[in-house]
Design a protein around this motif. Structure first.
Motif, mmCIF file in Angstrom:
data_model
loop_
_atom_site.group_PDB
_atom_site.id
_atom_site.type_symbol
_atom_site.label_atom_id
_atom_site.label_comp_id
_atom_site.label_asym_id
_atom_site.label_seq_id
_atom_site.Cartn_x
_atom_site.Cartn_y
_atom_site.Cartn_z
ATOM 1 N N THR A 356 69.746 77.196 124.809
ATOM 2 C CA THR A 356 68.424 77.513 124.285
ATOM 3 C C THR A 356 67.371 77.259 125.348
ATOM 4 O OG1 THR A 356 69.077 76.958 122.028
ATOM 5 C CG2 THR A 356 66.731 76.981 122.497
ATOM 6 N N SER A 357 66.483 78.213 125.543
ATOM 7 C CA SER A 357 65.513 78.123 126.625
ATOM 8 C C SER A 357 64.356 77.204 126.251
ATOM 9 C CB SER A 357 64.972 79.517 126.962
ATOM 10 O OG SER A 357 63.956 79.427 127.942
ATOM 11 N N LEU A 358 63.937 76.386 127.194
ATOM 12 C CA LEU A 358 62.756 75.551 127.011
ATOM 13 C C LEU A 358 61.474 76.368 127.043
ATOM 14 C CD1 LEU A 358 63.706 72.501 129.261
ATOM 15 C CD2 LEU A 358 63.359 72.440 126.792
ATOM 16 N N PHE A 359 61.563 77.605 127.501
ATOM 17 C CA PHE A 359 60.376 78.444 127.629
ATOM 18 C C PHE A 359 60.090 79.234 126.351
ATOM 19 C CE2 PHE A 359 62.332 78.035 131.837
ATOM 20 C CZ PHE A 359 61.293 77.426 132.529
ATOM 21 N N GLY A 360 60.982 79.134 125.360
ATOM 22 C CA GLY A 360 60.775 79.816 124.097
ATOM 23 C C GLY A 360 61.290 81.242 124.120
ATOM 24 N N GLY A 361 61.553 81.782 122.922
ATOM 25 C CA GLY A 361 61.934 83.180 122.799
ATOM 26 C C GLY A 361 63.396 83.481 122.999
ATOM 27 N N ARG A 362 64.184 82.531 123.483
ATOM 28 C CA ARG A 362 65.607 82.771 123.739
ATOM 29 C C ARG A 362 66.406 81.574 123.262
ATOM 30 N NH1 ARG A 362 67.043 86.931 126.920
ATOM 31 N NH2 ARG A 362 69.028 85.934 127.389
ATOM 32 N N GLY A 363 67.436 81.855 122.497
ATOM 33 C CA GLY A 363 68.277 80.767 122.027
ATOM 34 C C GLY A 363 69.210 81.239 120.935
ATOM 35 N N SER A 364 70.125 80.377 120.563
ATOM 36 C CA SER A 364 71.114 80.709 119.543
ATOM 37 C C SER A 364 71.478 79.446 118.795
ATOM 38 C CB SER A 364 72.361 81.324 120.186
ATOM 39 O OG SER A 364 73.438 81.371 119.271
ATOM 40 N N ALA A 365 71.814 79.600 117.518
ATOM 41 C CA ALA A 365 72.262 78.446 116.744
ATOM 42 C C ALA A 365 73.540 77.864 117.325
ATOM 43 C CB ALA A 365 72.480 78.854 115.290
ATOM 44 N N TYR A 366 74.340 78.712 117.966
ATOM 45 C CA TYR A 366 75.571 78.216 118.570
ATOM 46 C C TYR A 366 75.305 77.353 119.799
ATOM 47 C CZ TYR A 366 77.827 81.587 115.488
ATOM 48 O OH TYR A 366 78.244 82.280 114.385
ATOM 49 N N SER A 367 74.060 77.365 120.294
ATOM 50 C CA SER A 367 73.704 76.473 121.392
ATOM 51 C C SER A 367 73.905 75.017 120.984
ATOM 52 C CB SER A 367 72.245 76.689 121.803
ATOM 53 O OG SER A 367 72.013 78.005 122.234
ATOM 54 N N ALA A 368 73.497 74.691 119.750
ATOM 55 C CA ALA A 368 73.660 73.329 119.264
ATOM 56 C C ALA A 368 75.137 72.959 119.183
ATOM 57 C CB ALA A 368 72.999 73.184 117.898
ATOM 58 N N LEU A 369 75.969 73.895 118.731
ATOM 59 C CA LEU A 369 77.405 73.642 118.601
ATOM 60 C C LEU A 369 78.041 73.386 119.955
ATOM 61 C CD1 LEU A 369 79.998 73.611 116.882
ATOM 62 C CD2 LEU A 369 80.092 76.097 117.125
ATOM 63 N N LEU A 370 77.799 74.267 120.911
ATOM 64 C CA LEU A 370 78.401 74.106 122.233
ATOM 65 C C LEU A 370 77.839 72.887 122.959
ATOM 66 C CD1 LEU A 370 78.422 77.844 123.382
ATOM 67 C CD2 LEU A 370 80.394 76.467 122.704
ATOM 68 N N GLY A 371 76.521 72.709 122.863
ATOM 69 C CA GLY A 371 75.886 71.612 123.587
ATOM 70 C C GLY A 371 76.349 70.253 123.119
ATOM 71 N N ILE A 372 76.465 70.071 121.808
ATOM 72 C CA ILE A 372 76.868 68.744 121.321
ATOM 73 C C ILE A 372 78.337 68.486 121.618
ATOM 74 C CG2 ILE A 372 77.541 69.404 118.987
ATOM 75 C CD1 ILE A 372 75.574 66.276 120.120
ATOM 76 N N ILE A 373 79.159 69.529 121.659
ATOM 77 C CA ILE A 373 80.562 69.331 122.045
ATOM 78 C C ILE A 373 80.642 68.849 123.496
ATOM 79 C CG2 ILE A 373 82.738 70.524 122.509
ATOM 80 C CD1 ILE A 373 82.265 72.203 120.055
ATOM 81 N N VAL A 374 79.786 69.404 124.356
ATOM 82 C CA VAL A 374 79.749 68.941 125.749
ATOM 83 C C VAL A 374 79.369 67.468 125.812
ATOM 84 C CG1 VAL A 374 78.508 69.159 127.940
ATOM 85 C CG2 VAL A 374 79.281 71.213 126.745
ATOM 86 N N ILE A 375 78.301 67.091 125.115
ATOM 87 C CA ILE A 375 77.819 65.713 125.171
ATOM 88 C C ILE A 375 78.849 64.743 124.596
ATOM 89 C CG2 ILE A 375 76.076 64.143 124.235
ATOM 90 C CD1 ILE A 375 74.055 66.399 124.484
ATOM 91 N N GLN A 376 79.423 65.065 123.453
ATOM 92 C CA GLN A 376 80.406 64.177 122.850
ATOM 93 C C GLN A 376 81.704 64.139 123.638
ATOM 94 O OE1 GLN A 376 80.024 61.986 120.549
ATOM 95 N NE2 GLN A 376 77.919 62.564 120.067
ATOM 96 N N SER A 377 82.043 65.230 124.323
ATOM 97 C CA SER A 377 83.228 65.219 125.181
ATOM 98 C C SER A 377 83.051 64.235 126.322
ATOM 99 C CB SER A 377 83.494 66.624 125.732
ATOM 100 O OG SER A 377 83.837 67.528 124.701
ATOM 101 N N ILE A 378 81.865 64.214 126.913
ATOM 102 C CA ILE A 378 81.581 63.248 127.981
ATOM 103 C C ILE A 378 81.680 61.825 127.447
ATOM 104 C CG2 ILE A 378 79.800 62.407 129.549
ATOM 105 C CD1 ILE A 378 78.774 65.301 129.730
ATOM 106 N N ALA A 379 81.069 61.581 126.274
ATOM 107 C CA ALA A 379 81.101 60.243 125.687
ATOM 108 C C ALA A 379 82.523 59.813 125.356
ATOM 109 C CB ALA A 379 80.229 60.206 124.437
ATOM 110 N N SER A 380 83.300 60.712 124.750
ATOM 111 C CA SER A 380 84.676 60.383 124.376
ATOM 112 C C SER A 380 85.542 60.132 125.601
ATOM 113 C CB SER A 380 85.263 61.512 123.522
ATOM 114 O OG SER A 380 86.612 61.264 123.212
ATOM 115 N N GLY A 381 85.395 60.984 126.610
ATOM 116 C CA GLY A 381 86.207 60.824 127.818
ATOM 117 C C GLY A 381 85.935 59.522 128.535
ATOM 118 N N LEU A 382 84.674 59.141 128.646
ATOM 119 C CA LEU A 382 84.332 57.891 129.322
ATOM 120 C C LEU A 382 84.778 56.684 128.511
ATOM 121 C CD1 LEU A 382 80.768 58.747 130.701
ATOM 122 C CD2 LEU A 382 82.920 58.680 131.946
#
Length: 420
Positions: A356-382
């Motif tokens: 999802t763009s910080l500049f507005g006008g571009r983004g997807s609900a699936y951004s939240a799904l993919l992004g949180i999987i990335v963050i939790q994957s880092i947390a789980s792996g560490l």
């Protein structure tokens, strides 16, 4: 040749040669060629985050084979759901070029409301949850009023809200500081142990693939009727089949463990699909994109800009309250620590990392799904590697910075491509 946009906007001229070249693409090869054309023009979509996720999983699986074990993936999906739902609200507010810094406090406040009303006051749990979401909507409405009527920047109003709502949370919880939710209740079981039967997981994966094909087919039909380029039936079928096979394989692998796919994660995915439909297939979603892209142009086009901002703020707070209730069910308690720490930053980072763009006008609900999987994957792996949490913050910060850089470069590429 004249091109008319899907939402009936004013027609814009396009180059005949490029349009005809796209229009006559057929089959899988044509779909692949169209995909690479979008990438070269700066429309990267979810490609960077998917590549990053594959790299992260490969590294952690190499360092610890337990990382991709079914049982660890189940824990990861449980942990993704709470902050992921909060991040769905962040996607809404970023779409219109604004920000909400209080989602963590709102989630903690909602969990406190449920604890006080359900445990201390003896309310039915359903009424307590509805009340928490109602107060979330009220908070969002207040932000919208401050923005629309008084012109207060969302950064300032939500920062003030962060402090005020945190104070309300501490006041509700009182001197004890925490309220334990009843073990064995449906709410706590939903957040800790409830998983889908195998057959349900397989059926939902098939339904997801079928919905992708049906939605794509209807869109392609409308574009053909309007004389616009559209993907071929073969390309749509290939995409739907590929996604269905991938989802079925994931469901089969996770079901090999002692548990299965959590219902809470299913709720998260369902909300993401509903929001994606709203943002891409409804008039409200088109207006969200228009306001985020250019507020003044949207106003001149007759869009009720104030209503769009109000809906974004209210949805953001409702999702924050929902995530807070689920976080309380996950921990079986409502405490002063709920919604604090890195909840706020992870929710925002997930939306941005997901695309999802910080500049507005571009983004997807699936951004939240993919992004949180990335963050939790880092947390789980560490965590599996028994490394310091300080590394998690540094790595997540680096990934966030890379995501913003990619977004900026893609935006610059789209602008230069448009001028060309």
């Amino acid at each position: 040749m004249i091109n008319t946009t899907d939402n009936g906007a004013a027609p814009t001229p396009l180059l005949d040669r490029s349009d005809e070249r796209v229009k006559h693409r057929q089959g899988i090869s044509g779909s692949i060629e169209a995909f690479w054309d979008r990438v070269r023009s700066g429309d990267l979509g979810s490609l960077p985050v998917i590549v990053g996720l594959v790299i992260i999983w490969t590294v952690f699986q190499t360092l610890n084979p337990v990382f991709l074990a079914p049982n660890n993936l189940v824990n990861l999906l449980f942990d993704c759901s709470t902050v992921g739902i909060i991040s769905l609200g962040i996607v809404c507010i970023l779409m219109v070029g604004e920000i909400d810094l209080s989602v963590g406090s709102v989630s903690g406040f909602a969990s406190a409301i449920v604890g006080v009303l359900w445990v201390n006051q003896g309310w039915p749990v359903g009424f307590a949850i509805i009340t928490a979401m109602f107060f979330g909507a009220v908070i969002g409405m207040l932000y919208a009023t401050l923005f629309n009527r008084f012109g207060m920047p969302s950064f300032v109003s939500t920062l003030a809200g962060l402090l005020a709502v945190l104070g309300l949370q501490l006041y509700l919880l009182g001197s004890t500081g925490s309220i334990n939710l009843p073990y064995g209740s449906m709410l706590v079981d939903f957040g800790q142990t409830m998983v889908m039967p195998d057959i349900v997981a397989y059926a939902l994966a098939a339904i997801a693939g079928l919905s992708i094909f049906v939605t794509g087919y209807r869109t392609a039909a409308r574009r053909r009727e309007a004389g616009l380029s559209s993907p071929s039936l073969g390309g749509l079928a290939f995409k739907a089949i590929a996604i269905t096979v991938l989802l079925e394989a994931i469901a089969f692998y996770i079901n090999r463990g002692d548990r299965g796919i959590p219902w809470m994660f299913g709720l998260f995915v369902g909300l993401a699909m509903a929001m994606n439909y709203a943002l891409t297939r409804t008039q409200w979603g088109r207006m969200m994109h228009a306001v985020g892209g250019n507020r003044e142009a949207a106003r001149r086009a007759g869009i009720n800009v104030r209503f769009i901002y109000t809906s974004a703020f209210v949805l953001c707070s409702i999702f924050a309250a929902t995530g807070g209730v689920l976080a309380a069910s996950r921990l079986a308690s409502a405490s002063q620590q709920a919604g604090t720490g890195d909840v706020n930053l992870n929710a925002i980072a997930a939306a941005v990392i997901g695309g999802t763009s910080l500049f507005g006008g571009r983004g997807s609900a699936y951004s939240a799904l993919l992004g949180i999987i990335v963050i939790q994957s880092i947390a789980s792996g560490l965590t599996l590697l028994d490394l310091s949490s300080s590394l998690r913050y540094m790595i997540t910060g680096a990934v966030l910075a890379i995501a913003v850089i990619v977004d900026s470069l893609a935006r610059r590429s789209r602008m230069s491509h448009g001028r060309a």
